[in-house]
Design an enzyme around this catalytic site. Structure first.
Site, PDB file in Angstrom:
ATOM      1  N   SER A 278       0.833  -1.195   0.000  1.00  0.00           N
ATOM      2  CA  SER A 278       0.000   0.000   0.000  1.00  0.00           C
ATOM      3  C   SER A 278       0.867   1.244   0.000  1.00  0.00           C
ATOM      4  O   SER A 278       2.039   1.213   0.401  1.00  0.00           O
ATOM      5  CB  SER A 278      -0.925   0.008   1.221  1.00  0.00           C
ATOM      6  OG  SER A 278      -0.290   0.586   2.353  1.00  0.00           O
ATOM      7  N   ASP A 279       0.298   2.347  -0.422  1.00  0.00           N
ATOM      8  CA  ASP A 279       0.950   3.626  -0.199  1.00  0.00           C
ATOM      9  C   ASP A 279       0.653   4.039   1.249  1.00  0.00           C
ATOM     10  O   ASP A 279      -0.112   3.379   1.961  1.00  0.00           O
ATOM     11  CB  ASP A 279       0.452   4.677  -1.191  1.00  0.00           C
ATOM     12  CG  ASP A 279       1.483   5.766  -1.455  1.00  0.00           C
ATOM     13  OD1 ASP A 279       2.353   5.979  -0.587  1.00  0.00           O
ATOM     14  OD2 ASP A 279       1.423   6.411  -2.507  1.00  0.00           O
ATOM     15  N   TRP A 280       1.252   5.141   1.683  1.00  0.00           N
ATOM     16  CA  TRP A 280       1.179   5.581   3.079  1.00  0.00           C
ATOM     17  C   TRP A 280      -0.282   5.686   3.543  1.00  0.00           C
ATOM     18  O   TRP A 280      -1.035   6.526   3.075  1.00  0.00           O
ATOM     19  CB  TRP A 280       1.879   6.933   3.217  1.00  0.00           C
ATOM     20  CG  TRP A 280       1.978   7.451   4.605  1.00  0.00           C
ATOM     21  CD1 TRP A 280       0.975   8.020   5.339  1.00  0.00           C
ATOM     22  CD2 TRP A 280       3.136   7.460   5.443  1.00  0.00           C
ATOM     23  NE1 TRP A 280       1.437   8.381   6.568  1.00  0.00           N
ATOM     24  CE2 TRP A 280       2.766   8.063   6.667  1.00  0.00           C
ATOM     25  CE3 TRP A 280       4.449   7.032   5.268  1.00  0.00           C
ATOM     26  CZ2 TRP A 280       3.657   8.238   7.720  1.00  0.00           C
ATOM     27  CZ3 TRP A 280       5.342   7.210   6.310  1.00  0.00           C
ATOM     28  CH2 TRP A 280       4.952   7.802   7.515  1.00  0.00           C
TER      29      TRP A 280
END
Length: 766
Positions: free
Chosen positions: A293-295
């Site tokens: 995932s991204d942040w």
């Protein structure tokens, strides 16, 4: 009988047999090792509790984090570093060795961690930002700089980088334009594949091999309004033909991980988009690696409106095959209960864990968790002279000469007085650009310093900051008038500071920010020769500068060696060869503006008022895609075709003669564009389908050849199937996309094509 020849033949035969047997033995050994590795992973998964599996799918951050609802969940001290399969932001050989020891000794099964970081365009030695490096149109250069970045990063204990960013971007308001290769899927695919190969190098067990990540899957760069994190509303055709292309090239090149974008596509946020992540990426493309995932991207499914609580967000993401949850802590907290309640299958979580463990196994971390954490190696690998030399070369090749009236450039090193103006000229932080990893401003060469080092000792260099991009204060501009009274030339560093481009740095204006317009007006009034050096992370709309300033260099943010490279070009030690990878508009009102537009039923002509044009501005670009001048000139012959008519499955060779018709050696990027004149669906006015760099001495000529085939004239038909339609095609070849140097050929048969074809340009395929 010739016994000598017979003996030689026998020896040769024995050697062939021995080689064959050795290759069989090696293949059997590899197969056995692969089976043993797979068995090891399965045994390990079989021993893990659900909580331990969730730990492996959790990534914590040791970076400073913003305040907000995820702060407590993201605190490594609260959760414990052993409760995560990977850490973001931890580097340094001693530091990662200590953290790895805590992870291995603190977990029941002694599973090592992965250490990750955003190594976007260099680690300690900083190379040009990706948009700048794309201006070199040199895939091998991008491979070399990625390789050098991997060597430095892995020497500091890192296993994994969140690069390359391969988003196509056609709206310059979007700040993350700086991180990608620009607007074109063909060029983007070439650079994506090269950077993936550079990060990998020879691959494990070489400890300079780093895991790469293609991001942000997919169409993150198509954000509405150029507004970061916004939705992407586009057709399936555009998604397939444009935005997916560089990701498929990265997968073909062996990218290790994929990161979803913060955006949504077709009303489904990418972190929950099973159609694109599972069906497209994994099933159709056979991607076997990790999706990270991204942040906090999983937690953000809640404000997106497809989940109401973290548990539901975690379920949606894992079902979409997002394997690792970056920083939100929701996988760690929610997955065990979801499996126990039957809302998630055991197979789903085991598949994600298997992919994470396999990544660690490929790096050899189960054999030696500390193999990347070698302080002795770290001391000998960072900011070394050969790496700085590569940074200087990359910076030189990334500079684009936009304008050079009356051959003002190159400047003489023996000028009596040179005045440098603009706050950016002495800004070491902005020289590095955004996402500068462990780069240090104190180790970078500013434009001012580069100029001072380059000129004759007899040249007086006067510096006047005058105006800042970050302030509307014009009080310093008055000093310019006094300083330039007896100046020979003015060099003005104008543009953006590093923090004006990048993530969360969208702009509604593409003009020069702060007081710089007032500075430009003052410079024009002086009547002195002016050279503008642009420092920026996106195309800028600068019609006044273009109209009144005789020489303009697009220098972007070039990294550690920026000042040296700019001086090399300003004073003619290097002949600029960069070409724009993205279109420059005249005004922000034109965006999105890009090469591969459609013609419309009323194409702009300049004569018909009722056409696709503006009433208050020209519709054309200020500087088109592929534009870039040189201190010499290049003359092109008419393209020559190996055939005028061909079947769909035949190949076509296109040749063009290129001559250096100027007075000095130079490098030219020869560009080939293609258009199908009539088809069953509308086609772009032209598409990039080839490029080649040539270096020629004054008066020297060469013949450049391109090979085209069905991948080049294929289209997606009404059913989005790959199809070649018979018809007339126009091929354009020149030093810019605006060239009218053309030839025509006809494809005389039609056919549906099997398979997706290759996204990697032909010249880069293995």
């Amino acid at each position: 009988m010739d016994w000598t020849h017979l003996a030689s033949a026998i020896l040769l035969g024995m050697l062939i047999v021995a080689t064959w047997l050795a290759s069989i033995a090696q293949a059997n050994e590899r197969t056995q090792k692969s089976q043993e590795d797979a068995a090891f992973i399965e045994r390990l998964i079989g021993q893990m509790t659900l909580e331990e599996k969730a730990d492996q799918l959790t990534q914590l951050s040791v970076l400073t984090i913003p305040t907000g609802p995820i702060e407590d969940a993201n605190d490594p001290k609260k959760i414990g570093t052993s409760k995560a399969g990977s850490l973001l932001g931890a580097y340094g050989a001693e530091n990662t060795r200590r953290l790895q020891h805590e992870a291995v000794q603190g977990s029941r099964l002694h599973i090592p961690q992965l250490f990750s970081f955003d190594v976007i365009h260099g680690f300690r030695t900083i190379f040009p930002v990706p948009l700048a490096e794309a201006s070199a149109w040199d895939p091998y250069l991008s491979q070399r700089t990625a390789r050098a970045a991997a060597v430095e990063a892995t020497a500091s204990g890192l296993h994994w980088t969140f690069a390359p960013m391969v988003d196509i971007a056609r709206d310059s308001r979007w700040g993350r334009v700086i991180e990608g290769a620009g607007e074109d899927p063909f060029l983007g695919a070439a650079l994506a594949a090269s950077r993936v190969r550079g990060f990998r190098g020879e691959g494990p067990p070489d400890t300079s091999s780093i895991l790469s990540t293609a991001k942000h899957f997919v169409a993150y760069g198509a954000a509405e309004g150029g507004l970061d994190y916004n939705i992407s509303d586009l057709s399936e055709r555009t998604l397939e033909e444009v935005y997916l292309t560089p990701f498929r090239a990265a997968v073909e090149a062996g990218v290790d991980t994929i990161m979803p974008g913060f955006n949504e596509v077709d009303s489904m946020p990418m972190h929950a988009n099973r159609k694109l992540l599972k069906q497209k990426l994994r099933d159709e493309w056979d991607f076997q690696g990790v999706v990270v995932s991204d942040w906090a991207g999983i937690r953000e499914l809640i404000p997106h409106g497809v989940a109401s609580v973290p548990r539901e967000a975690a379920r949606l993401a894992l079902n979409a095959t997002v394997d690792i949850d970056m920083v939100s802590g929701d996988y760690n907290a929610e997955l065990p209960a979801l499996v126990r309640s039957g809302q998630l299958s055991q197979d789903a979580i085991d598949g994600a864990v298997r992919r994470v463990l396999q990544a660690k196994q490929r790096l050899g971390l189960f054999d030696d968790p500390y193999r990347y954490s070698d302080p002795t190696r770290e001391k000998t690998q960072l900011l070394q002279p050969p790496t700085r030399a590569l940074a200087r070369e990359a910076a030189q090749k990334s500079i684009v000469l936009l304008k050079n009236d009356d051959a003002l450039l190159p400047l003489s090193k023996n000028l009596r007085k040179l005045v440098v103006v603009g706050a950016l000229a002495n800004d070491g932080v902005s020289s590095l650009g955004s996402w500068s990893a462990d780069g240090r401003a104190s180790e970078s060469i500013t434009v001012l310093e580069g100029i001072k080092r380059a000129v004759s000792p007899m040249t007086e260099v006067v510096y006047v900051p005058a105006a800042s991009p970050g302030s509307t204060d014009i009080s310093g501009i008055e000093e310019v008038q006094r300083a330039v009274v007896d100046a020979d030339v003015i060099v003005a560093a104008l543009g953006e500071t590093a923090d004006m481009s990048g993530e969360a740095r969208s702009r509604t204006s593409l003009g020069l920010p702060g007081a710089q317009d007032a500075l430009v007006a003052q410079l024009i009034k002086t009547g002195k020769p002016v050279v503008v050096v642009l420092m920026n992370g996106r195309p800028l709309a600068i019609p006044t500068v273009d109209e009144h300033v005789p020489a303009i260099l697009e220098a972007w943010f070039l990294g550690t060696e920026m000042g040296h490279a700019v001086a090399d070009v300003l004073f003619g030690d290097v002949n600029p060869s960069g070409k724009l990878p993205i279109t420059f508009p005249r005004t922000v009102g034109q965006v999105p503006i890009y090469l591969a537009r459609k013609n419309t039923g009323r194409p702009p002509s300049g004569t018909n008022a009722y056409a696709s044009s503006y009433i208050d501005s020209k519709w054309t670009a200020l500087y088109p895609f592929g534009h870039g001048l040189s201190y010499t000139t290049f003359t092109y012959g008419t393209p020559r075709l190996s055939k005028q008519r061909l079947a769909f499955d035949e190949t076509l060779t296109v040749q063009v003669d290129v001559q250096n018709s100027g007075q000095r050696a130079g490098e030219e990027t020869v560009q080939l564009y293609l258009r199908q004149d009539v088809a069953s669906i509308t086609r772009p006015v032209r598409m990039l389908r080839g490029f080649s760099k040539v270096r020629l001495a004054p008066g020297e000529s060469t013949t450049v050849s391109f090979l085209l085939d069905q991948d080049d004239w294929a289209l997606l038909n009404h059913d989005l199937l790959r199809f070649v339609e018979s018809g007339i095609f126009t091929v354009f070849i020149g030093g810019t996309s605006a060239t009218d140097n053309q030839a025509k050929f006809e494809v005389i048969t039609s056919a549906q094509l099997t398979g997706p074809g290759s996204a990697i340009p032909r010249t880069l395929r293995d």
